[in-house]
Design an enzyme around this catalytic site. Structure first.
Site, PDB file in Angstrom:
ATOM      1  NE  ARG A 231     -38.491  28.229 -37.869  1.00  0.00           N
ATOM      2  CZ  ARG A 231     -37.656  29.270 -37.932  1.00  0.00           C
ATOM      3  NH1 ARG A 231     -38.141  30.490 -38.097  1.00  0.00           N
ATOM      4  NH2 ARG A 231     -36.353  29.084 -37.835  1.00  0.00           N
TER       5      ARG A 231
ATOM      6  CD  GLU B  19     -43.379  31.702 -38.154  1.00  0.00           C
ATOM      7  OE1 GLU B  19     -43.144  31.968 -39.359  1.00  0.00           O
ATOM      8  OE2 GLU B  19     -42.735  32.184 -37.218  1.00  0.00           O
TER       9      GLU B  19
ATOM     10  NE  ARG C 269     -41.079  40.291 -43.542  1.00  0.00           N
ATOM     11  CZ  ARG C 269     -40.435  41.217 -42.854  1.00  0.00           C
ATOM     12  NH1 ARG C 269     -39.253  41.624 -43.263  1.00  0.00           N
ATOM     13  NH2 ARG C 269     -40.945  41.718 -41.760  1.00  0.00           N
ATOM     14  CG  HIS C 270     -43.275  35.054 -42.748  1.00  0.00           C
ATOM     15  ND1 HIS C 270     -43.544  36.407 -42.810  1.00  0.00           N
ATOM     16  CD2 HIS C 270     -42.458  34.888 -41.680  1.00  0.00           C
ATOM     17  CE1 HIS C 270     -42.917  37.028 -41.812  1.00  0.00           C
ATOM     18  NE2 HIS C 270     -42.255  36.123 -41.119  1.00  0.00           N
TER      19      HIS C 270
ATOM     20  CD  GLU D 180     -34.523  38.573 -39.524  1.00  0.00           C
ATOM     21  OE1 GLU D 180     -33.744  37.650 -39.817  1.00  0.00           O
ATOM     22  OE2 GLU D 180     -35.697  38.397 -39.168  1.00  0.00           O
TER      23      GLU D 180
ATOM     24  CB  SER E 228     -31.828  36.346 -35.886  1.00  0.00           C
ATOM     25  OG  SER E 228     -32.845  37.308 -36.055  1.00  0.00           O
TER      26      SER E 228
ATOM     27  NE  ARG F 132     -37.476  36.606 -45.026  1.00  0.00           N
ATOM     28  CZ  ARG F 132     -37.853  36.707 -43.754  1.00  0.00           C
ATOM     29  NH1 ARG F 132     -37.120  37.439 -42.902  1.00  0.00           N
ATOM     30  NH2 ARG F 132     -38.925  36.069 -43.311  1.00  0.00           N
TER      31      ARG F 132
END
Length: 439
Positions: free
Chosen positions: A214, A216, A222-223, A363, A366, A413
């Site tokens: 990713r 990002e 947590r990323h 979370e 998903s 995670r």
């Protein structure tokens, strides 16, 4: 001779063995040398009597040997209750130095309390010599083993999908572009499209444990820009509730098995109880979560933010799950479709046929029933302006595709939450983030 692990030595009392490991500590006394040998499974004391003529060469080796060198030792395993370390010792007949630690370590890996995390990550190969860190990855591996085991027991097939892709998947954003010979390629954000191709292929039930990428610029606890994802997809479901139920059963099975194997040691090393959840997991609608968070805890947000879970709402939802259901986990459903990927199925009211799974205020999943009808998935893709970008993906549904759904869990995670580790930087073998590409 086959290499033995230190944890196996209690099966070899009064027998000669050969073991290898790091020199963890040396106590060089007047009449005796005590060497603590360490491998990935534990530690053992090696005792050398200086007065014995046959030991002179070994005594000379240990006299000048730096800590953290590696050795191969042959000797007899002796049960000795007076030895505090596991009630045994090795009386050696031969010591071979296999490598020498020639410089002072950059930090004391046995006490990381005052060592900067970036320094630890720079020297990750030293950081991971810490017993706690070493055990953390054994726990992670064991948890994933039991998640796999559950799926194998339920007729799932493990597949391996490509990580080079020709088109920027899903949204076209947050992907790494790479040069692929004479054209552009991208690193896969997830195996989502290929998981669904497997459904169109008639494979029925599949999973994959593999890296995802990713792009990002997120500097949070947590990323990560590269992480390990545990992806599951399966066909002939009746609704997204089938997906929720399978995930809940898988996690319950894996955590139960983990507790049996390592529960006591996890509590000893990390101070954390492995809580085996009860089935079914509680479920709440997104709107009801925000309503109860306001009524119970005074948490208010603008209506514009209630289309998804805010970070603070996620944190509070753990307290809500404990207070309302006495449960570690909670499914949240009824998200508006515009906030989610185009391939998620929507009902007639436009409500997403999917969910988030919250564990300990974060979370972790998903999941959803996917849109498997060709006309509908084409319409959804066009609404997002993705028609041409995902043309190859849309082809999967032209020739019949069963109703299906799935989910993904970030392994790093999951480990962070299980053991209450502050950041995924520590639960990844080698962390990759916006500011870290080494070692």
């Amino acid at each position: 001779m086959e290499k033995l692990n230190i944890e196996e030595l209690n099966k070899y009392f009064d027998k000669e063995v050969t073991i290898s490991g790091f020199v963890d500590n040396i106590r060089n006394l007047q009449w005796v040398q005590f060497v603590i040998l360490r491998d990935a499974t534990g530690k053992v004391q090696v005792t050398i009597e200086k007065s014995e003529e046959a030991n002179k060469e070994m005594v000379s080796i240990i006299d000048t040997l730096p800590l953290e060198s590696t050795v191969k030792i042959t000797g007899k395993v002796v049960e000795s209750p007076k030895v505090k370390l596991n009630g045994m010792e090795i009386i050696p007949t031969k010591i071979e130095v296999t490598s020498t630690s020639g410089e002072e370590l950059p930090f004391n890996f046995k006490d990381l309390s005052n060592v900067n995390l970036d320094t630890r990550l720079d020297y990750r190969f030293i950081d991971l010599r810490n017993d706690k860190n070493n055990f953390m990855f054994k726990v992670q591996s064991t948890l994933i083993k039991y998640m796999r085991e559950y799926l194998y027991n339920n007729d799932f097939t493990e597949i391996h999908t490509p990580k080079f892709i020709a088109a920027a998947s899903e949204s076209g954003a947050e992907v790494f572009e790479v040069k692929y010979f004479d054209r552009k390629a991208y690193l896969a954000q997830s195996p989502q499209f290929y998981k669904q191709m497997a459904m169109a292929s008639g494979m029925g039930r599949i999973f994959e444990v593999a890296p995802c990428f990713r792009a990002e610029n997120s500097n949070t606890s947590r990323h990560a820009t590269e992480f390990t994802s545990f992806d599951v997809e399966f066909s002939y479901i009746n609704s997204f509730e089938d997906v929720m139920n399978l995930e809940a059963e898988m996690l319950t099975y894996a955590l139960g098995k983990l507790k049996e194997e390592y529960g006591e040691k996890i509590k000893e090393v990390f101070g954390e109880e492995v809580v085996v959840p009860t089935l079914p997991f509680p479920t709440m609608r997104l709107a009801d979560v925000y309503k109860e968070l306001e009524e119970r805890y005074g948490y208010k947000v603008d209506d514009s933010e209630k289309t998804d879970m805010t970070t603070e709402a996620e944190k509070l939802s753990y307290k809500l799950a404990k207070d309302k259901f006495n449960h570690e986990f909670m499914f949240i459903i009824d998200f508006p479709a515009e906030k989610r990927a185009f391939y998620h199925m929507r009902n007639e009211e436009g409500i997403l046929q999917g969910y988030d799974l919250i564990w300990r205020g974060v979370e972790i999943t998903s999941g959803a029933q996917r849109e498997h009808r060709y006309e509908e998935v084409c319409k959804n893709a066009n609404e997002k302006g993705l028609g041409e970008d995902v043309k190859f993906y849309l082809e999967f549904f032209k020739y019949g595709c069963p109703p299906h759904g799935g989910f993904a869990i970030g392994v790093d995670r999951l480990t962070m939450l299980l053991l209450s580790i502050p950041s995924v930087k520590e639960t990844q073998f080698l962390f990759r983030g916006p500011n870290r590409l080494n070692p």
